[in-house]
Scaffold this motif. Structure first.
Motif, PDB file in Angstrom:
ATOM      1  N   LYS A 117     -10.818  -3.285  -0.907  1.00  0.00           N
ATOM      2  CA  LYS A 117     -10.361  -1.976  -1.385  1.00  0.00           C
ATOM      3  C   LYS A 117     -10.326  -0.975  -0.238  1.00  0.00           C
ATOM      4  O   LYS A 117      -9.412  -0.156  -0.139  1.00  0.00           O
ATOM      5  N   ILE A 122      -5.185  -2.176  -2.778  1.00  0.00           N
ATOM      6  CA  ILE A 122      -4.777  -1.592  -4.057  1.00  0.00           C
ATOM      7  C   ILE A 122      -3.709  -0.523  -3.842  1.00  0.00           C
ATOM      8  O   ILE A 122      -2.703  -0.464  -4.567  1.00  0.00           O
ATOM      9  N   ASP A 152     -16.798  -5.245  -1.537  1.00  0.00           N
ATOM     10  CA  ASP A 152     -15.621  -4.383  -1.576  1.00  0.00           C
ATOM     11  C   ASP A 152     -14.331  -5.168  -1.824  1.00  0.00           C
ATOM     12  O   ASP A 152     -13.255  -4.603  -1.971  1.00  0.00           O
ATOM     13  N   ILE A 154     -11.434  -7.499  -3.663  1.00  0.00           N
ATOM     14  CA  ILE A 154     -10.898  -7.670  -5.001  1.00  0.00           C
ATOM     15  C   ILE A 154     -11.348  -9.022  -5.545  1.00  0.00           C
ATOM     16  O   ILE A 154     -11.821  -9.882  -4.813  1.00  0.00           O
ATOM     17  N   ASN A 158      -8.065 -10.175 -10.035  1.00  0.00           N
ATOM     18  CA  ASN A 158      -7.169  -9.182  -9.427  1.00  0.00           C
ATOM     19  C   ASN A 158      -6.061  -9.869  -8.650  1.00  0.00           C
ATOM     20  O   ASN A 158      -4.892  -9.484  -8.730  1.00  0.00           O
TER      21      ASN A 158
END
Length: 281
Positions: A117, A122, A152, A154, A158
């Motif tokens: 992230k 994202i 951190d 995904i 996802n």
């Protein structure tokens, strides 16, 4: 025993070992900071402790080691007053076969890196979705994978959702990344992770990509007239910037990126700077 004259280390763990071993020999030593990492990205009790430790360590280490950072902001944040700056680790200019006859349309977007992230995966996906809703010609190539050891990162779920989005080409880890840069024209790099000079951006410059990145230390040094640095509302502003690019803009940015790479980041520029630091009297 091996008649070592100089010890040069990269990244925190190696730099700590370099510093500790300096108490047992008087060899010349250089420690390179390749970024400040995850602990300087998010505020938390654990990260604040790490920041204090890292800051204290480098302030002590500069008394016995030559400290080199890849951008001046890292030295300022650490309070290291005697450090030197060398912009990156040096990348060899790509073979001309990879850069000639490039298709300069603006629709081939690229994200390279671990799927964190903080690295901006994202945001990159959201930029692509908005552009795709405007024009179906936009494509996004993703070269990178999940980091299972990093909180951190995904999740697998996802990633499956991302892979199912029309227009996304997911490559996972890529051994020969040059071929990926060759197919791309715009790099999406919305990272807030504290890197020195992001290698992904330098490689993208060498291939003539337009750079769309976050206003972060290390990223700021890689954009002049070859892209855009965005401070706020990355997704909306990136969409506006990319959607308004003309083919002439992409060609102009490509020329500017290659010139910037040659003048600041190529091995021909960087390696002599390291040589001077390592072998100075």
């Amino acid at each position: 025993k091996d008649k070592i004259d100089v010890i040069i280390s990269f990244r925190l763990t190696s730099n700590i070992l370099n510093y500790l071993s300096s108490f047992f020999s008087k060899k010349r030593r250089v420690a390179v900071i390749t970024g400040l990492g995850y602990s300087f990205t998010y505020n938390s009790f654990k990260n604040n402790l790490l920041k204090r430790f890292i800051t204290l360590f480098y302030r002590l280490a500069e008394k016995k080691l030559t400290i080199v950072a890849q951008n001046s902001h890292d030295l300022i944040d650490l309070g290291v007053k005697g450090g030197l700056v060398i912009a990156g680790s040096g990348i060899i200019e790509p073979n001309a076969n990879f850069v000639h006859n490039k298709d300069y349309n603006k629709y081939n977007l690229l994200f390279v890196g671990r799927l964190l992230k903080s690295k901006g995966i994202i945001k990159a996906i959201n930029v692509f979705k908005k552009l795709r809703s405007i024009n179906k010609n936009f494509k996004l190539i993703i070269a990178g994978d999940i980091d299972f050891e990093n909180p951190d990162s995904i999740t697998k779920e996802n990633l499956e959702e991302i892979k199912s989005i029309e227009g996304i080409e997911f490559l996972s880890y890529v051994k020969d990344i040059n071929k990926v840069y060759y197919k791309s024209n715009i790099l999406l790099f919305p990272s807030i992770y504290r890197e020195g000079i992001p290698r992904v951006i330098i490689e993208s410059l060498s291939h003539g990509l337009t750079i769309v990145t976050q206003d972060m230390p290390g990223c700021r040094e890689t954009v002049t007239n070859n892209g855009v640095i965005l401070k706020n509302q990355f997704v909306d502003n990136a969409v506006d910037f990319i959607n308004n690019l003309s083919e002439e803009d992409v060609v102009s940015n490509s020329i500017e990126s290659k010139q910037l790479f040659k003048s600041k980041f190529s091995s021909k520029k960087i390696f002599p700077e390291y040589y001077k630091v390592i072998f100075k009297d």
